[in-house]
Structures are given as structure tokens and as C-alpha cells.
Write an enzyme that holds these catalytic residues in place. Sequence first.
Site, PDB file in Angstrom:
ATOM      1  CG  ASN A 109      -4.819  -8.741   7.852  1.00 50.05           C
ATOM      2  OD1 ASN A 109      -4.683  -7.573   7.071  1.00 50.05           O
ATOM      3  ND2 ASN A 109      -4.413 -10.005   8.108  1.00 50.05           N
ATOM      4  CB  VAL A 110      -9.143  -4.628  11.470  1.00 50.67           C
ATOM      5  CG1 VAL A 110      -8.244  -3.390  11.046  1.00 50.67           C
ATOM      6  CG2 VAL A 110     -10.029  -4.830  10.442  1.00 50.67           C
ATOM      7  CG  HIS A 126      -3.933  -0.422   9.279  1.00 53.16           C
ATOM      8  ND1 HIS A 126      -3.826  -0.970   8.005  1.00 53.16           N
ATOM      9  CD2 HIS A 126      -2.857   0.431   9.529  1.00 53.16           C
ATOM     10  CE1 HIS A 126      -2.989  -0.208   7.214  1.00 53.16           C
ATOM     11  NE2 HIS A 126      -2.316   0.592   8.099  1.00 53.16           N
ATOM     12  CB  CYS A 156     -20.359   8.449  22.769  1.00 57.52           C
ATOM     13  SG  CYS A 156     -19.274   8.796  24.225  1.00 57.52           S
ATOM     14  CB  THR A 196       0.592  -6.603   2.658  1.00 55.20           C
ATOM     15  OG1 THR A 196       0.337  -5.281   2.672  1.00 55.20           O
ATOM     16  CG2 THR A 196       2.235  -6.614   2.525  1.00 55.20           C
ATOM     17  CB  SER A 197      -1.598  -4.658  -1.968  1.00 58.99           C
ATOM     18  OG  SER A 197      -2.026  -3.627  -1.293  1.00 58.99           O
ATOM     19  CG  ASN A 221       1.216 -11.279  -2.422  1.00 58.73           C
ATOM     20  OD1 ASN A 221       0.478 -11.769  -3.348  1.00 58.73           O
ATOM     21  ND2 ASN A 221       1.173 -10.093  -1.786  1.00 58.73           N
ATOM     22  N   PRO A 222       0.862 -14.602  -3.819  1.00 61.67           N
ATOM     23  CG  PRO A 222      -1.309 -15.374  -3.608  1.00 61.67           C
ATOM     24  CD  PRO A 222      -0.262 -14.392  -3.051  1.00 61.67           C
TER      25      PRO A 222
HETATM   26  C1  BJW Z   1      -2.325 -13.270  -0.729  1.00 63.92           C
HETATM   27  C2  BJW Z   1      -3.391 -14.289  -0.723  1.00 63.92           C
HETATM   28  C3  BJW Z   1      -3.077 -15.572  -0.159  1.00 63.92           C
HETATM   29  C4  BJW Z   1      -4.314 -12.692  -1.896  1.00 63.92           C
HETATM   30  N1  BJW Z   1      -1.801 -15.572   0.587  1.00 63.92           N
HETATM   31  N2  BJW Z   1      -1.356 -13.130  -0.161  1.00 63.92           N
HETATM   32  C5  BJW Z   1       3.256   7.565   1.459  1.00 63.92           C
HETATM   33  C6  BJW Z   1       3.122   7.736   0.139  1.00 63.92           C
HETATM   34  C7  BJW Z   1       1.730   7.728  -0.553  1.00 63.92           C
HETATM   35  C8  BJW Z   1       0.833   7.935   0.289  1.00 63.92           C
HETATM   36  C9  BJW Z   1       0.973   8.106   1.769  1.00 63.92           C
HETATM   37  C10 BJW Z   1       2.111   7.914   2.327  1.00 63.92           C
HETATM   38  N3  BJW Z   1       1.992   8.075   3.524  1.00 63.92           N
HETATM   39  C11 BJW Z   1       0.724   8.208   3.842  1.00 63.92           C
HETATM   40  C12 BJW Z   1      -0.069   8.105   2.840  1.00 63.92           C
HETATM   41  C13 BJW Z   1      -1.466   8.146   2.513  1.00 63.92           C
HETATM   42  C14 BJW Z   1      -2.366   6.894   2.948  1.00 63.92           C
HETATM   43  C15 BJW Z   1      -1.640   5.928   1.913  1.00 63.92           C
HETATM   44  O1  BJW Z   1      -0.906   5.229   2.029  1.00 63.92           O
HETATM   45  N4  BJW Z   1      -2.375   5.767   0.705  1.00 63.92           N
HETATM   46  C16 BJW Z   1      -2.197   4.786  -0.487  1.00 63.92           C
HETATM   47  C17 BJW Z   1      -3.403   4.260  -0.784  1.00 63.92           C
HETATM   48  C18 BJW Z   1      -1.506   5.732  -1.652  1.00 63.92           C
HETATM   49  N5  BJW Z   1      -2.104   6.338   4.189  1.00 63.92           N
HETATM   50  C19 BJW Z   1      -2.849   6.732   5.318  1.00 63.92           C
HETATM   51  O2  BJW Z   1      -3.518   7.612   5.095  1.00 63.92           O
HETATM   52  C20 BJW Z   1      -2.405   6.309   6.495  1.00 63.92           C
HETATM   53  N6  BJW Z   1      -2.211   7.307   7.458  1.00 63.92           N
HETATM   54  C21 BJW Z   1      -1.105   8.004   7.747  1.00 63.92           C
HETATM   55  O3  BJW Z   1      -0.103   7.807   6.929  1.00 63.92           O
HETATM   56  O4  BJW Z   1      -1.222   9.281   8.526  1.00 63.92           O
HETATM   57  C22 BJW Z   1      -0.214  10.120   8.241  1.00 63.92           C
HETATM   58  C23 BJW Z   1      -0.658  10.948   6.752  1.00 63.92           C
HETATM   59  C24 BJW Z   1      -2.054  11.003   6.266  1.00 63.92           C
HETATM   60  C25 BJW Z   1      -2.258  11.754   4.996  1.00 63.92           C
HETATM   61  C26 BJW Z   1      -1.106  11.861   4.254  1.00 63.92           C
HETATM   62  C27 BJW Z   1       0.251  11.734   4.739  1.00 63.92           C
HETATM   63  C28 BJW Z   1       0.396  11.211   6.097  1.00 63.92           C
HETATM   64  C29 BJW Z   1      -3.396   5.115   7.088  1.00 63.92           C
HETATM   65  C30 BJW Z   1      -3.642   4.127   6.387  1.00 63.92           C
HETATM   66  C31 BJW Z   1      -4.741   3.321   7.125  1.00 63.92           C
HETATM   67  C32 BJW Z   1      -5.273   2.370   6.155  1.00 63.92           C
HETATM   68  N7  BJW Z   1      -6.461   1.550   6.763  1.00 63.92           N
HETATM   69  C33 BJW Z   1      -7.135   0.621   5.986  1.00 63.92           C
HETATM   70  C34 BJW Z   1      -8.495   0.099   6.619  1.00 63.92           C
HETATM   71  C35 BJW Z   1      -8.414  -0.213   7.921  1.00 63.92           C
HETATM   72  C36 BJW Z   1      -9.947  -0.584   8.612  1.00 63.92           C
HETATM   73  C37 BJW Z   1     -10.367  -1.754   7.573  1.00 63.92           C
HETATM   74  O5  BJW Z   1      -9.824  -2.769   7.656  1.00 63.92           O
HETATM   75  O6  BJW Z   1     -11.570  -1.262   7.114  1.00 63.92           O
HETATM   76  O7  BJW Z   1      -6.116  -0.569   6.317  1.00 63.92           O
HETATM   77  S1  BJW Z   1      -7.160   0.649   4.213  1.00 63.92           S
HETATM   78  C38 BJW Z   1      -6.748  -0.997   3.781  1.00 63.92           C
HETATM   79  O8  BJW Z   1      -5.351  -1.287   3.086  1.00 63.92           O
HETATM   80  C39 BJW Z   1      -6.542  -1.819   5.157  1.00 63.92           C
HETATM   81  C40 BJW Z   1      -5.528  -2.604   5.065  1.00 63.92           C
HETATM   82  O9  BJW Z   1      -4.933  -2.967   6.261  1.00 63.92           O
HETATM   83  C41 BJW Z   1      -4.496  -2.015   4.117  1.00 63.92           C
HETATM   84  C42 BJW Z   1      -3.489  -2.741   3.371  1.00 63.92           C
HETATM   85  O10 BJW Z   1      -4.212  -3.635   2.527  1.00 63.92           O
HETATM   86  P1  BJW Z   1      -3.491  -4.722   2.284  1.00 63.92           P
HETATM   87  O11 BJW Z   1      -3.558  -5.745   3.582  1.00 63.92           O
HETATM   88  O12 BJW Z   1      -2.294  -4.973   1.690  1.00 63.92           O
HETATM   89  O13 BJW Z   1      -4.855  -5.656   1.473  1.00 63.92           O
HETATM   90  P2  BJW Z   1      -5.064  -5.494  -0.099  1.00 63.92           P
HETATM   91  O14 BJW Z   1      -6.375  -6.231  -0.378  1.00 63.92           O
HETATM   92  O15 BJW Z   1      -4.375  -4.363  -0.868  1.00 63.92           O
HETATM   93  O16 BJW Z   1      -3.811  -6.675  -0.675  1.00 63.92           O
HETATM   94  C43 BJW Z   1      -3.922  -8.248  -0.544  1.00 63.92           C
HETATM   95  C44 BJW Z   1      -2.586  -8.866  -1.073  1.00 63.92           C
HETATM   96  O17 BJW Z   1      -2.840 -10.370  -0.749  1.00 63.92           O
HETATM   97  C45 BJW Z   1      -2.366  -8.849  -2.421  1.00 63.92           C
HETATM   98  O18 BJW Z   1      -1.154  -8.660  -2.751  1.00 63.92           O
HETATM   99  C46 BJW Z   1      -2.874 -10.168  -2.971  1.00 63.92           C
HETATM  100  O19 BJW Z   1      -1.993 -10.506  -4.035  1.00 63.92           O
HETATM  101  C47 BJW Z   1      -2.458 -10.861  -1.815  1.00 63.92           C
HETATM  102  N8  BJW Z   1      -3.034 -12.150  -1.464  1.00 63.92           N
HETATM  103  N9  BJW Z   1      -4.513 -13.976  -1.756  1.00 63.92           N
HETATM  104  C48 BJW Z   1      -1.045 -14.459   0.482  1.00 63.92           C
HETATM  105  N10 BJW Z   1      -3.782 -16.511  -0.138  1.00 63.92           N
END
Ligand code: BJW
Length: 252
Positions: A109-110, A126, A156, A196-197, A221-222
Site C-alpha cells: 500500500n502507498v 510500492h 521539476c 491482497t489479491s 482475506n474475505p
Molecule cells: C480484504 C478486505 C478486507 C477486501 N480485509 N482483505 C511474474 C509473473 C507475472 C507477471 C509478473 C511477474 N513479475 C513481474 C510481473 C509483471 C507485473 C505483474 O505482477 N503483473 C501481474 C498483474 C500479472 N509486476 C510488475 O510490473 C512489478 N515490477 C516488476 O516486477 O519489475 C520487474 C519486471 C517488470 C516487467 C516484467 C517482469 C519483471 C511492479 C508492480 C507494481 C504494482 N503497482 C501497483 C500500483 C502502485 C501505485 C498505486 O497504488 O497506484 O500496486 S498495481 C496495484 O496492485 C498496487 C497494489 O499495491 C498491487 C496489489 O494490489 P492488492 O493490494 O493485492 O489489491 P487488490 O485490489 O488487487 O486486492 C484487494 C484484496 O483485498 C482482494 O483479495 C480482496 O478480497 C481483499 N479484501 N476487503 C481483508 N476488509
Amino acid sequence: MSNSINSHVFIEKTAELLKSAKRVAILSGAGVSKESGIPTFRDAQTGLWANYRPEDLATPQGFLQNPDLVWQWYDSRRKKLLEVSPNAGHYAMAELAQFVPELTVITQNVDGLHQQAGSKVVLELHGSITAFRCFAKGHPANTDNIEFGLTSPPKCHCGSPYRPGVVWFGESLPGDVLSKAQQLAKSADIFIVAGTSGIVHPAASLPFIAKEAGATVIEINPEPTPITDTADIFLQGPSGQIWPKIIGLLKS
Ligand code: BJW
């Protein structure tokens, strides 16, 4: 093996395990801030932003194509933070530090809510939505000079637009932070994944690294996620309800 929670038993088991743990790591995601009123990342595409995919907004390409749009999205999210506070889950995670010798929160989280709740050791995988740097050279901005409500990114001194200090898709995570998180995953007794998803890597790989290294993996996680089958215990429910129960048992 994964245990879904239909009773108090698995929360009790979690508290028991924590009582004898030495090193605990928590990986948190957007779900832990949902009960503070911050939409999860994939819920965030509502209202004004419903027509945009995260990939159009949270990528360097998206920023280059439409810097004003991306700036305004982050500006609205940064403004939202002024209205919200940590929830019971954030506070309980901070309180856990009183019961285990070593605790680190690794967050995707940011929003800074873990730190606001009192967590002392937080790794921001992140980045932070309240930090800024310029797009071209990475020159840091003085955050006090970044007003709310601007329709375009300010510039800048080098002429490049400022961008939020977050990690977008396709960008590398801060190397030192990622490496600390990976070390923790390899050395923690208990690795707890909350809200996290589990689809965005490399963060999503951390629970698997932890499991491989012998940690007990617990998920909160729910909804089930790609991590659930690997978790030893699955506490199915909202973070803001499950965490306070765990802390309540540690206190009793
Ligand atoms: C509850 C709840 C409650 C609801 N209590 N729970 C390996 C395999 C495949 C792809 C890749 C790989 N390695 C890298 C990649 C590419 C890519 C990636 O992962 N893509 C996938 C989508 C397939 N990753 C990257 O590009 C990363 N960089 C990298 O690896 O560099 C080297 C590289 C680059 C390219 C290729 C290969 C290597 C960087 C990732 C950066 C992610 N950035 C973001 C934006 C941040 C800024 C912003 O906030 O705007 O980060 S994207 C977004 O997703 C954000 C989040 O931190 C992140 C994760 O999301 P999160 O937290 O899981 O949220 P949700 O909404 O998805 O899920 C919420 C969950 O909560 C759900 O499960 C609900 O059920 C639950 N919930 N209520 C508890 N009350």
C-alpha cells in the site's frame, strides 16, 4: 493445506503460534485499508475513473500518454487520505509488535496508514503516494510544494514533470526494500498475508518463498486467492475484524 475459518478455532491456533514465534512478517495489500474507506486497487475504478483500466493509469506509458489524467487520479487519491484514518486492523497489526520479538510489516500500500497506526518497521514495496520525483531524472520534490487540485503535474527545475513516488507496472521495486522483504520471507517463523489479491509480482511471490523456507503461512482475506491453497491457515474475513480478535487472544 488450507483451513477456512468457520469457527474461532483457527484464530486461536494463530494466536498460539504467534506466542512462540520469534520473527513475524506481515505482507499487506489494499484490502487492509478498505475498512478505512479506501477502495481496493481493483475496486478503485469506480465513479469518475470507471472508464480507465489500472494499466492505463499505473504505468509509465500511461503517464507519458496522458500525464494530466494520471496526475488527477493520484491527486484525488492523495486528497482522500486527508479524510481517512487507520482502522482496527492497522492498529492491531501495530500492537502485535508488543507480543513478538521481531515484527516487520511489508506493505504494497502507498497510503501510509500502517505508519499512522504506529507500526514502526514498515517496508513500502510500492512506494508512497505522498512522495514525488521527476519523471526524467528522479529528482525528488519538496512535498510541501505540491499543491492539491492541480490539473497538470508541476515541473521539476530540470523541466521534467513530477510523478508520484509509487511503483508502476513494468517498473522495478526499490532494490533494497525488495531484498529486505525477500530475506524476511526466507527467515520468518510466521508469514501473514492480509488483504491482497496475490496477483501482482514480485510481492505475490513472497508467501511462496516463505512457505518454501519453512514458515507457517497464514492468510487473512474475505475471498480465497492464489495464495490460499499454500497457506497453512486461511482466516476468511475482513482484516479489521480478524486482527483485533487475534490481539485479544494474545492479551488474554
Ligand atoms: C480484504 C478486505 C478486507 C477486501 N480485509 N482483505 C511474474 C509473473 C507475472 C507477471 C509478473 C511477474 N513479475 C513481474 C510481473 C509483471 C507485473 C505483474 O505482477 N503483473 C501481474 C498483474 C500479472 N509486476 C510488475 O510490473 C512489478 N515490477 C516488476 O516486477 O519489475 C520487474 C519486471 C517488470 C516487467 C516484467 C517482469 C519483471 C511492479 C508492480 C507494481 C504494482 N503497482 C501497483 C500500483 C502502485 C501505485 C498505486 O497504488 O497506484 O500496486 S498495481 C496495484 O496492485 C498496487 C497494489 O499495491 C498491487 C496489489 O494490489 P492488492 O493490494 O493485492 O489489491 P487488490 O485490489 O488487487 O486486492 C484487494 C484484496 O483485498 C482482494 O483479495 C480482496 O478480497 C481483499 N479484501 N476487503 C481483508 N476488509
